[in-house]
Scaffold this motif. Structure first.
Motif, PDB file in Angstrom:
ATOM      1  N   HIS A  47       0.876  -1.177   0.000  1.00  0.00           N
ATOM      2  CA  HIS A  47       0.000   0.000   0.000  1.00  0.00           C
ATOM      3  C   HIS A  47       0.908   1.220   0.000  1.00  0.00           C
ATOM      4  CE1 HIS A  47      -3.191   2.520   2.378  1.00  0.00           C
ATOM      5  NE2 HIS A  47      -3.074   2.914   1.132  1.00  0.00           N
ATOM      6  N   VAL A  48       0.777   2.070  -0.998  1.00  0.00           N
ATOM      7  CA  VAL A  48       1.586   3.286  -1.096  1.00  0.00           C
ATOM      8  C   VAL A  48       0.674   4.499  -0.991  1.00  0.00           C
ATOM      9  CG1 VAL A  48       1.550   3.387  -3.637  1.00  0.00           C
ATOM     10  CG2 VAL A  48       3.451   4.422  -2.386  1.00  0.00           C
ATOM     11  N   PHE A  49       1.132   5.517  -0.260  1.00  0.00           N
ATOM     12  CA  PHE A  49       0.298   6.698  -0.051  1.00  0.00           C
ATOM     13  C   PHE A  49       1.133   7.871   0.429  1.00  0.00           C
ATOM     14  CE2 PHE A  49       0.439   4.147   3.751  1.00  0.00           C
ATOM     15  CZ  PHE A  49       0.631   5.054   4.791  1.00  0.00           C
ATOM     16  N   GLY A  50       0.576   9.047   0.235  1.00  0.00           N
ATOM     17  CA  GLY A  50       1.149  10.260   0.804  1.00  0.00           C
ATOM     18  C   GLY A  50       0.506  10.525   2.143  1.00  0.00           C
ATOM     19  N   GLY A  51       1.318  10.910   3.108  1.00  0.00           N
ATOM     20  CA  GLY A  51       0.804  11.163   4.452  1.00  0.00           C
ATOM     21  C   GLY A  51       0.436  12.619   4.668  1.00  0.00           C
ATOM     22  N   GLU A  52      -0.296  12.858   5.734  1.00  0.00           N
ATOM     23  CA  GLU A  52      -0.673  14.215   6.097  1.00  0.00           C
ATOM     24  C   GLU A  52       0.557  15.072   6.377  1.00  0.00           C
ATOM     25  OE1 GLU A  52      -3.325  13.369   9.292  1.00  0.00           O
ATOM     26  OE2 GLU A  52      -4.945  12.804   7.923  1.00  0.00           O
ATOM     27  N   ASP A  53       1.691  14.416   6.688  1.00  0.00           N
ATOM     28  CA  ASP A  53       2.954  15.119   6.922  1.00  0.00           C
ATOM     29  C   ASP A  53       3.705  15.389   5.611  1.00  0.00           C
ATOM     30  OD1 ASP A  53       3.739  12.553   6.259  1.00  0.00           O
ATOM     31  OD2 ASP A  53       4.783  12.175   8.142  1.00  0.00           O
ATOM     32  N   THR A  59       3.718   0.423   2.681  1.00  0.00           N
ATOM     33  CA  THR A  59       3.661  -0.631   3.689  1.00  0.00           C
ATOM     34  C   THR A  59       3.556  -1.968   2.978  1.00  0.00           C
ATOM     35  OG1 THR A  59       1.254  -0.457   3.919  1.00  0.00           O
ATOM     36  CG2 THR A  59       2.605   0.842   5.453  1.00  0.00           C
ATOM     37  N   PHE A  60       4.063  -2.988   3.659  1.00  0.00           N
ATOM     38  CA  PHE A  60       4.114  -4.335   3.095  1.00  0.00           C
ATOM     39  C   PHE A  60       4.226  -5.325   4.241  1.00  0.00           C
ATOM     40  CE2 PHE A  60       8.170  -2.204   3.107  1.00  0.00           C
ATOM     41  CZ  PHE A  60       9.021  -3.101   3.755  1.00  0.00           C
ATOM     42  N   GLY A  88       6.933  -0.783   7.031  1.00  0.00           N
ATOM     43  CA  GLY A  88       6.894   0.186   5.957  1.00  0.00           C
ATOM     44  C   GLY A  88       8.225   0.868   5.759  1.00  0.00           C
ATOM     45  N   LEU A  89       8.210   1.703   4.747  1.00  0.00           N
ATOM     46  CA  LEU A  89       9.410   2.400   4.321  1.00  0.00           C
ATOM     47  C   LEU A  89       8.997   3.765   3.803  1.00  0.00           C
ATOM     48  CD1 LEU A  89      12.492   1.945   3.521  1.00  0.00           C
ATOM     49  CD2 LEU A  89      11.620   1.114   1.364  1.00  0.00           C
ATOM     50  N   LEU A  90       9.718   4.792   4.193  1.00  0.00           N
ATOM     51  CA  LEU A  90       9.502   6.120   3.630  1.00  0.00           C
ATOM     52  C   LEU A  90      10.141   6.158   2.254  1.00  0.00           C
ATOM     53  CD1 LEU A  90      10.305   8.338   6.729  1.00  0.00           C
ATOM     54  CD2 LEU A  90       8.062   7.970   5.694  1.00  0.00           C
ATOM     55  N   LEU A  91       9.404   6.663   1.285  1.00  0.00           N
ATOM     56  CA  LEU A  91       9.918   6.775  -0.076  1.00  0.00           C
ATOM     57  C   LEU A  91      10.373   8.206  -0.331  1.00  0.00           C
ATOM     58  CD1 LEU A  91       7.082   4.873  -1.979  1.00  0.00           C
ATOM     59  CD2 LEU A  91       9.325   3.982  -1.340  1.00  0.00           C
TER      60      LEU A  91
END
Length: 125
Positions: A47-53, A59-60, A88-91
């Motif tokens: 699951h890949v997404f942009g965060g509110e930050d 995530t995997f 997860g991992l920050l991209l």
């Protein structure tokens, strides 16, 4: 906050993820509550997404001992606040896409039925 407050994942990154994940047997892309996810059957692989930050995350799934290792490594890795095997991992612009491919292939093999996982060349080491 509304999903509109989250940045869209860059199309180039989505393209790279599609190349990795749609090559796996019966791994399907779909819109998630925010961002994009890939599933095999009803099991989420990634699951890949942009965060509110304004940061981007993927995530995997990982083996339990690997979850602990990722948690202790710290940034850019993190343990998700849900599920015992979700990490997860920050991209960012420095993301190692070879490593992402290996992590997502392993996640797929953990989530897929055995007969599908057996069709995948898994990373070694």
């Amino acid at each position: 906050m509304a999903p509109a407050d989250r940045p869209q994942v860059p199309e180039a990154w989505l393209g790279r993820l599609r190349e990795i994940l749609t090559a796996l047997p019966r791994c399907e892309e779909e819109d998630a509550w925010v961002g994009t996810r890939w599933r095999v059957g009803s099991a989420t692989v990634a699951h890949v997404f942009g965060g509110e930050d304004q940061l981007f995350r993927i995530t995997f799934r990982a083996e339990p001992d690997e979850v602990m290792a990722f948690e202790h490594l710290g940034a850019p890795y993190f343990r998700a606040g849900w599920g015992r095997n979700v990490v997860g991992l920050l991209l960012d612009d420095d993301t190692d896409w070879t490593e992402i491919a290996e992590l997502l292939t392993e996640s797929y093999c953990l989530q897929a039925p055995e007969h599908l996982a057996d069709q995948v060349d898994r990373p070694t080491g």
